[in-house]
Every structure is written in C-alpha cells, then in structure tokens.
Design a protein around this motif. Structure first.
Motif, mmCIF file in Angstrom:
data_model
loop_
_atom_site.group_PDB
_atom_site.id
_atom_site.type_symbol
_atom_site.label_atom_id
_atom_site.label_comp_id
_atom_site.label_asym_id
_atom_site.label_seq_id
_atom_site.Cartn_x
_atom_site.Cartn_y
_atom_site.Cartn_z
ATOM 1 N N THR A 30 14.117 -11.838 -5.902
ATOM 2 C CA THR A 30 13.028 -10.885 -6.130
ATOM 3 C C THR A 30 13.221 -10.263 -7.498
ATOM 4 O O THR A 30 14.202 -10.551 -8.179
ATOM 5 N N TRP A 34 8.048 -7.662 -9.522
ATOM 6 C CA TRP A 34 7.280 -8.036 -8.328
ATOM 7 C C TRP A 34 7.111 -6.810 -7.427
ATOM 8 O O TRP A 34 6.005 -6.513 -6.959
ATOM 9 N N ARG A 38 3.387 -5.303 -6.810
ATOM 10 C CA ARG A 38 2.772 -5.535 -5.491
ATOM 11 C C ARG A 38 2.735 -4.292 -4.619
ATOM 12 O O ARG A 38 1.920 -4.203 -3.704
ATOM 13 N N CYS A 114 4.194 4.197 11.576
ATOM 14 C CA CYS A 114 3.797 4.869 10.330
ATOM 15 C C CYS A 114 2.704 5.909 10.553
ATOM 16 O O CYS A 114 2.516 6.808 9.736
ATOM 17 N N ARG A 153 13.121 -10.874 1.975
ATOM 18 C CA ARG A 153 12.651 -10.176 0.768
ATOM 19 C C ARG A 153 11.259 -9.576 0.942
ATOM 20 O O ARG A 153 10.863 -8.674 0.208
ATOM 21 N N GLY A 215 2.817 -8.846 6.202
ATOM 22 C CA GLY A 215 2.352 -7.840 5.242
ATOM 23 C C GLY A 215 0.905 -7.993 4.824
ATOM 24 O O GLY A 215 0.154 -7.016 4.778
ATOM 25 N N ARG A 216 0.502 -9.243 4.533
ATOM 26 C CA ARG A 216 -0.853 -9.454 4.016
ATOM 27 C C ARG A 216 -1.907 -9.039 5.042
ATOM 28 O O ARG A 216 -2.929 -8.460 4.706
ATOM 29 N N HIS A 250 -0.506 8.052 3.759
ATOM 30 C CA HIS A 250 0.759 7.380 4.079
ATOM 31 C C HIS A 250 1.146 6.545 2.859
ATOM 32 O O HIS A 250 0.310 5.863 2.272
ATOM 33 N N ASN A 253 1.965 1.527 0.091
ATOM 34 C CA ASN A 253 1.672 0.598 -0.996
ATOM 35 C C ASN A 253 0.638 1.245 -1.911
ATOM 36 O O ASN A 253 -0.420 1.682 -1.433
ATOM 37 N N ARG A 255 -1.364 -0.026 -3.926
ATOM 38 C CA ARG A 255 -2.654 -0.728 -3.935
ATOM 39 C C ARG A 255 -3.513 -0.314 -2.745
ATOM 40 O O ARG A 255 -4.732 -0.234 -2.847
ATOM 41 N N ILE A 256 -2.885 -0.045 -1.591
ATOM 42 C CA ILE A 256 -3.640 0.439 -0.417
ATOM 43 C C ILE A 256 -4.143 1.864 -0.695
ATOM 44 O O ILE A 256 -5.300 2.195 -0.409
ATOM 45 N N ASN A 280 8.339 3.091 1.479
ATOM 46 C CA ASN A 280 7.635 3.401 2.728
ATOM 47 C C ASN A 280 8.630 4.036 3.705
ATOM 48 O O ASN A 280 9.526 3.365 4.203
HETATM 49 O O1 UT7 Z 1 3.522 1.276 6.665
HETATM 50 C C1 UT7 Z 1 3.136 0.355 7.617
HETATM 51 C C2 UT7 Z 1 2.077 -0.475 7.111
HETATM 52 N N1 UT7 Z 1 2.577 -1.461 6.199
HETATM 53 C C3 UT7 Z 1 1.923 -1.707 5.102
HETATM 54 O O2 UT7 Z 1 0.976 -1.037 4.812
HETATM 55 C C4 UT7 Z 1 2.311 -2.900 4.271
HETATM 56 C C5 UT7 Z 1 1.092 -3.681 3.962
HETATM 57 N N2 UT7 Z 1 1.328 -4.823 3.152
HETATM 58 C C6 UT7 Z 1 1.732 -4.764 1.844
HETATM 59 O O3 UT7 Z 1 1.993 -3.703 1.325
HETATM 60 C C7 UT7 Z 1 1.733 -6.038 1.052
HETATM 61 O O4 UT7 Z 1 1.135 -7.066 1.809
HETATM 62 C C8 UT7 Z 1 3.163 -6.489 0.622
HETATM 63 C C9 UT7 Z 1 3.696 -5.547 -0.462
HETATM 64 C C10 UT7 Z 1 4.067 -6.491 1.829
HETATM 65 C C11 UT7 Z 1 3.094 -7.895 0.038
HETATM 66 O O5 UT7 Z 1 2.164 -7.969 -1.020
HETATM 67 P P1 UT7 Z 1 1.091 -9.150 -1.059
HETATM 68 O O6 UT7 Z 1 0.358 -9.017 -2.322
HETATM 69 O O7 UT7 Z 1 0.310 -9.080 0.226
HETATM 70 O O8 UT7 Z 1 2.018 -10.436 -1.136
HETATM 71 P P2 UT7 Z 1 2.104 -11.657 -0.116
HETATM 72 O O9 UT7 Z 1 2.734 -11.240 1.155
HETATM 73 O O10 UT7 Z 1 0.772 -12.299 -0.050
HETATM 74 O O11 UT7 Z 1 3.107 -12.588 -0.912
HETATM 75 C C12 UT7 Z 1 2.781 -13.142 -2.174
HETATM 76 C C13 UT7 Z 1 3.949 -13.983 -2.639
HETATM 77 C C14 UT7 Z 1 4.440 -14.955 -1.598
HETATM 78 O O12 UT7 Z 1 4.778 -16.150 -2.257
HETATM 79 P P3 UT7 Z 1 3.766 -17.404 -2.216
HETATM 80 O O13 UT7 Z 1 3.601 -17.737 -0.744
HETATM 81 O O14 UT7 Z 1 2.508 -16.924 -2.850
HETATM 82 O O15 UT7 Z 1 4.510 -18.437 -3.000
HETATM 83 C C15 UT7 Z 1 5.701 -14.323 -1.075
HETATM 84 O O16 UT7 Z 1 6.634 -15.253 -0.598
HETATM 85 O O17 UT7 Z 1 5.062 -13.150 -2.974
HETATM 86 C C16 UT7 Z 1 6.240 -13.657 -2.301
HETATM 87 N N3 UT7 Z 1 7.124 -12.516 -2.033
HETATM 88 C C17 UT7 Z 1 8.009 -12.035 -2.920
HETATM 89 N N4 UT7 Z 1 8.327 -12.432 -4.162
HETATM 90 C C18 UT7 Z 1 9.264 -11.717 -4.822
HETATM 91 C C19 UT7 Z 1 7.187 -11.753 -0.901
HETATM 92 N N5 UT7 Z 1 8.120 -10.798 -1.049
HETATM 93 C C20 UT7 Z 1 8.634 -10.950 -2.305
HETATM 94 C C21 UT7 Z 1 9.619 -10.256 -3.024
HETATM 95 N N6 UT7 Z 1 9.896 -10.667 -4.280
HETATM 96 N N7 UT7 Z 1 10.270 -9.175 -2.526
#
Ligand code: UT7
Length: 323
Positions: A30, A34, A38, A114, A153, A215-216, A250, A253, A255-256, A280
């Motif tokens: 990571t 990133w 994100r 949360c 991660r 997460g997504r 809360h 994120n 972006r949220i 978080n």
């Molecule tokens: O409080 C409770 C409620 N929870 C939330 O509100 C969390 C909600 N979700 C989020 O905040 C976001 O979805 C995350 C921050 C968890 C993730 O962001 P995202 O833009 O949705 O990323 P993603 O899950 O779509 O992942 C994009 C890419 C993936 O790689 P590929 O499949 O595109 O090749 C992941 O494997 O980023 C990769 N990835 C990472 N890369 C580097 C996931 N975690 C990491 C990391 N470092 N730590």
C-alpha cells in the motif's frame, strides 16, 4: 412545553500512539498516496495493548463531566455506543460506571457499529423526554485496532481507536426548532446487507474474529442513504439544509463526507472534518468530531448541527440538534 435533551458538556480522549500511513507501507502493498486519495486518512491513534474500550470511554467521560462542571453522581445514566466492548458481558458502560466511581443510576451499551452514537443519542433523547433520566452521559468509544486483519490492506489502513462523550441534560423548550437540544432523530437498519461489513467471530465461534468489509458496496450505500436520512431528520424538525450551521458526519471516508455535503447542498466550509487525523473510529467518530469542532471554535452555542452515520448492519441514521 417540551422537554429537550440539551448538551451541557463535551470531551474526548485519543490514545497516545499515532500511526502515520507510512507505517503501513513497510508492512503491506500500500502507499500513503493510496490511503490519502481513496479515504482522506493521514494518520490514526491506536490503543496500547493493555488499554480497553472502557478505559478510553472513562477518560472521555471525565473530560465531558469536567466541561459540564458535574460530578459522576450527578448523572442518571450512561449510554455507551461501542462494538468493541472489553468483554462479551457485562457492558462496557457498567465498567465506565465503576471507573467513574458512580454509585447510582443505570448504564448500558448500544451496538449499532458506526451508527452507534446516532442510535445512542436517539435513545438518550427519548429517556430524557419521557422523564426517566435528567442527565445522561452519552459516549462513543472503540478499539477497532483489536479487530483488524493486518494482512488485509483493504481494511486495516482505515480504522483507528478513540472515544468522545457528551453530557445531555433535560431542559424546558418551547417545542420549536429554535430550542436548544435534540430536535429530531431518524434511525434505520436493513439486515439484508449484514454481510457487507461484519466481524467473522463472536460467542457462536468462541473467538473474537476479525473485521471483513466489502468497501465499495458500503460506499455506494453510504452516499445514497446519508443525505436521505439527514434530509428526513431536518424535515421532522421543520428545518432545511439551508438552516444547518455544521454537518458533523461519521468520519469514515472524505469522499463520502464530500458527496453527502454536495447532495445536501451544504458547502464544505460548514462540515467538521477529522478523518485525516483519526481514521474511522466507528461509534467514536461523531463525538470525537463534536468535541474537536468545539475545541477548534467551529461549533458555538445555538449552532444547528446535523450528525449522520452508517455502518455494519447496515444500520444508519441522523440527529438534528441545536448546540
Ligand atoms: O464506517 C463504516 C462504513 N464504512 C465505510 O464507509 C467505508 C466505505 N468504503 C470506502 O471508504 C472505500 O470503498 C474504501 C476506502 C474502503 C476503498 O476505496 P475504493 O475507491 O472503493 O477502492 P476499491 O475497494 O474499489 O479498490 C480499488 C483498488 C483495488 O484494486 P483493483 O481491484 O482495482 O486492482 C484494491 O485491491 O485498490 C486496491 N486496494 C488498495 N491498494 C493500495 C485496496 N486497498 C488498498 C490499499 N492500498 N490499502
């Protein structure tokens, strides 16, 4: 005449250990870039090995009591929002009660992940409005670091530990939106989405388990549901987003948070943001943000605040209150 639950004091506690994003770069595939891009997170606090959720909660509670100018025995009830109670039972709230040396009243935990602090505020408001309590300590405290899978991660870089607390007190109001105190609440859950965010252990498995999240998918629900619940609670209070001084969301994120403010048409200058420093912290994130917003001089007496949160369950909701 309407009995309102008015904020009399606020406080927080963060454990000493600060972990910057760069620390994860040495452990996982990571990067600081990133995580920042994100999620908006730059650092988080982690509790010490021997520090429990009730330890953090008791410290935040003492700070809120000091701010209110009250003693523990002035309090009728403690409601502690947490999903990381020290033990399966008794409640972490009773442990806080003992730590404070409080010999009267009652204490219980609220578990809505949360959304826990929003649920706790709604419960506290109802207890005060019905005359069952005059003063309630409402605490959000978590040690999510103890639920992390350090090889995942996609989750372990997102969460942090901490605690925040409010003292709510009964006060007479005129029954209008000009009153101080909690003006409206809006709670929801939908257990069909329980697999989007959960811990894969508990009493049924004889183990604590680790946090798992899609997460997504959670992101998608958050963006859709948070602005909606904020709108509903404002409507219940007879107000609109134009009346809002501060959104205290809360802090999961950035972006949220930004998307929700945009949907509500509230400018970012009127949003309290702490996610960069705390990550978080689940049920602790809103009371932490309220306490820090107050400390920064953002939140002032008479300000109209909307809090909103979503998390595992899914459970979500919002509260409108005048500080
Ligand atoms: O409080 C409770 C409620 N929870 C939330 O509100 C969390 C909600 N979700 C989020 O905040 C976001 O979805 C995350 C921050 C968890 C993730 O962001 P995202 O833009 O949705 O990323 P993603 O899950 O779509 O992942 C994009 C890419 C993936 O790689 P590929 O499949 O595109 O090749 C992941 O494997 O980023 C990769 N990835 C990472 N890369 C580097 C996931 N975690 C990491 C990391 N470092 N730590």
């Amino acid at each position: 005449m309407t009995i309102r639950a008015v904020v009399r004091g606020v406080g927080h506690y963060l454990p000493d250990r600060v972990v910057p994003n760069s620390e994860f770069e040495t452990l996982l595939d990571t990067s600081d870039d990133w995580i920042r891009t994100r999620s908006g997170i730059e650092r988080r606090h982690f509790a010490a090995e021997n520090q429990t959720t009730s330890d953090l909660a008791a410290r935040a509670a003492r700070a809120a009591l000091a701010d209110a100018g009250l003693m523990p025995d002035d309090i009728d009830a403690i409601i502690l929002a947490t999903s990381t109670a020290d033990l399966t039972f008794p409640s972490a709230a009773t442990m806080v009660q003992a730590a404070l040396g409080m010999t009267r009243g009652f204490a219980f935990d609220v578990q809505a992940v949360c959304a826990g602090f929003v649920y706790a505020l709604a419960n506290a408001s109802a207890l005060i409005a019905s005359g069952q309590a005059q003063r309630i300590l409402v605490i959000g405290a978590e040690t999510f670091s103890k639920l992390m899978d350090w090889t995942d991660r996609s989750t372990c870089v997102l969460f942090g530990d901490g605690a925040g607390a409010l003292v709510l007190e009964a006060a007479d109001g005129g029954g209008t939106s000009a009153d101080r105190g909690i003006l409206a609440t809006d709670l929801h859950s939908d257990g069909r989405f329980k697999d989007l965010l959960y811990v894969d252990g508990g009493v049924s498995t004889r183990s604590t388990g680790l946090l798992r999240m899609q997460g997504r998918e959670v992101f998608r629900h958050a963006v859709e549901k948070l602005a909606q619940t904020a709108h509903t609670s404002l409507e219940k209070a007879g107000l609109t987003a134009a009346d809002v001084d501060w959104i205290v969301p809360h802090q999961a994120n950035l972006r949220i948070i930004t998307a929700t403010a945009q949907r509500m048409q509230v400018p970012m200058e009127r949003v309290v943001i702490t996610v960069q420093d705390h990550g978080n912290t689940s049920a602790a994130s809103i009371p932490l943000a309220l306490s820090i917003g107050r400390q920064r001089g953002q939140i002032k007496t008479g300000d109209l605040i909307v809090t909103e949160a979503i998390g595992g369950g899914l459970a979500w909701g919002s509260v409108v209150l005048r500080w």
